[in-house]
Design an enzyme around this catalytic site. Structure first.
Site, PDB file in Angstrom:
ATOM      1  CB  SER A 292      -5.226  13.388  -6.767  1.00 22.02           C
ATOM      2  OG  SER A 292      -4.171  14.218  -7.182  1.00 22.02           O
ATOM      3  CG  ASP A 303       3.251   5.451   4.764  1.00 23.40           C
ATOM      4  OD1 ASP A 303       2.447   4.519   4.947  1.00 23.40           O
ATOM      5  OD2 ASP A 303       3.862   5.631   3.694  1.00 23.40           O
ATOM      6  CE  LYS A 317      -4.822  12.521 -11.242  1.00 21.45           C
ATOM      7  NZ  LYS A 317      -3.687  13.230 -10.601  1.00 21.45           N
TER       8      LYS A 317
END
Length: 448
Positions: A292, A303, A317
């Protein structure tokens, strides 16, 4: 129910729309009311004819729990006790053994132990099953009953019988109950590398990370070589805190996007100017227990080419739960959105794939212990992009860097191989050439 149905109508603000909406919904409404009538028929039959008398509150709560359990593993109804427990854990202090547990096919399954808790120190791991408490079988009972039995006065003892996949026989662990204080962030410096261990995303995590960065600078008397952000076994927490943490290591760019039911229902969160980590090399450690909010941080830094992600593939998740208060002491925790990393990747089911897959060689059960992930949970949300576990986790070869045994590492004074490897990697990344290579990595994109 009436208020909920009227609210969208009042927002429309045009009476002329009412007949058209009513006509279009009429057939659906009739069927819905028939189903509600059927529910009331079952409710009345149970009240009148069940072998034991059951109070209405128990029946209604069971119906609500069943409805939400049919949606996904993370939507749930919080009664007064559950609501208070959740708020207490979010605030960072609660009583017990330091275990986050769930129910699977009638068995109590460990989701994660809290660091520095009795369960953590005893070596209980994610994926373990608890079958007995003080020799009494708890299989088949409710999760609330099992949790109540594990709680008790600080200083009192409880014996847990553990079944661990990969081991031939169950084993017992005796724990002493205590007040568990979750320190969301701990830091230290090793070999001039700042280590920031984030255990949970509670309401103070963002402030604690910023404080840790300042403290590390003071400790080394200037700038460290870089940082290791340890997110292993971090079950997640508050979305706003994950954004604050990622923002501390970023100077610009998107951190995460949140997308709801409708295509236009998108909310994006961006980093503010100012990188508190001075642009120094970063390694992020994750494992199968990183979930999460932890995955939001790891995905954002990966990224944005701000960090190398190292360890195991994370939990997977990729959904957002919203807490919807129903009264002063009850609430609905409902999955309302999916989140995506800056490149548009959803981590749902697949998780965050590390840039460098590093096993935890100092864990004797590492190779044989199955990993519990989102994809293993019943009724989990489906991601259209499938991930092949075997491709990510087993290339069929033994990496010579990871051929050491736990005994060999112990003799060398290494108690945490993944962390040791991360620290040495940060040291190697401090050269200008290595920093430039890190920034030039290909951009990750979402699979189409």
């Amino acid at each position: 129910m009436t208020k909920a149905l009227l609210r969208p109508l009042l927002l429309v603000g045009a009476v002329a729309l009412v007949p058209a909406v009513t006509a279009g919904m009429a057939a659906t409404d009739v069927q819905t009311y028939r189903e509600l009538d059927q529910f009331m028929n079952v409710f009345e039959r149970v009240r009148a004819e069940y072998v034991d008398k059951v109070d209405d509150k128990t029946l209604i709560k069971g119906a609500i729990d069943g409805m939400l359990a049919s949606l996904d593993p993370h939507s749930s109804y919080l009664d007064a006790r559950d609501f208070q427990n959740m708020k207490t854990q979010t605030d960072g202090e609660y009583g017990g053994l330091g275990l986050t547990v769930g129910m699977e096919d009638g068995a109590v399954k460990v989701q994660s132990p809290t660091e520095d808790s009795p369960a953590f120190r005893a070596g209980i791991k994610s994926g373990d099953y608890i079958t007995h408490l003080d020799g009494n079988l708890i299989y088949g009972g409710t999760l609330d009953e099992s949790v109540d039995k594990m709680r008790g006065a600080p200083g009192s003892k409880v014996r847990l019988t553990i079944v661990r996949p990969g081991r031939d026989k169950p084993f017992d662990v005796t724990l002493v109950r205590e007040i568990v204080t979750v320190k969301p962030v701990k830091w230290e410096v090793r070999s001039r590398v700042g280590i920031i261990n984030i255990n949970a995303f509670s309401r103070l995590t963002g402030d604690a990370v910023r404080s840790a960065l300042v403290s590390i600078d003071k400790s080394v008397g200037g700038r460290p070589l870089g940082y290791v952000i340890d997110l292993r076994s971090n079950p997640g927490g508050l979305l706003d805190q994950s954004i604050e943490v990622a923002d501390a290591f970023l100077d610009h760019g998107e951190i995460v996007s949140q997308r709801g039911r409708e295509k236009a229902d998108i909310e994006r969160y961006y980093a503010k100017p100012g990188d508190l980590s001075h642009g120094l090399p970063i390694v992020v450690l994750v494992d199968s227990g990183s979930a999460s909010a932890a995955e939001i941080v790891a995905g954002a830094l990966q990224d944005q080419h701000r960090a190398l992600v190292m360890g195991e593939r994370s939990f997977g998740k990729g959904s957002v739960q919203t807490l919807l208060p129903l009264s002063e002491d009850t609430a609905l925790r409902l999955t309302t959105a999916r989140y995506f990393t800056p490149s548009g990747r959803s981590v749902q089911e697949g998780g965050i794939e590390p840039d460098i897959l590093v096993p935890q060689l100092t864990d004797v059960d590492f190779k044989d212990r199955p990993r519990l992930r989102e994809a293993d949970l019943r009724r989990h949300l489906i991601n259209e992009v499938k991930v092949d576990d075997k491709i990510l986790e087993d290339d069929g070869k033994t990496d010579p860097r990871f051929a050491q045994t736990p005994d060999q590492l112990k003799k060398a004074g290494i108690t945490d191989f993944q962390l040791d490897y991360a620290i040495r990697t940060v040291s190697r990344l401090t050269t200008p050439a290595a920093t430039a290579a890190l920034a030039a990595r290909p951009t990750r994109t979402a699979a189409k």
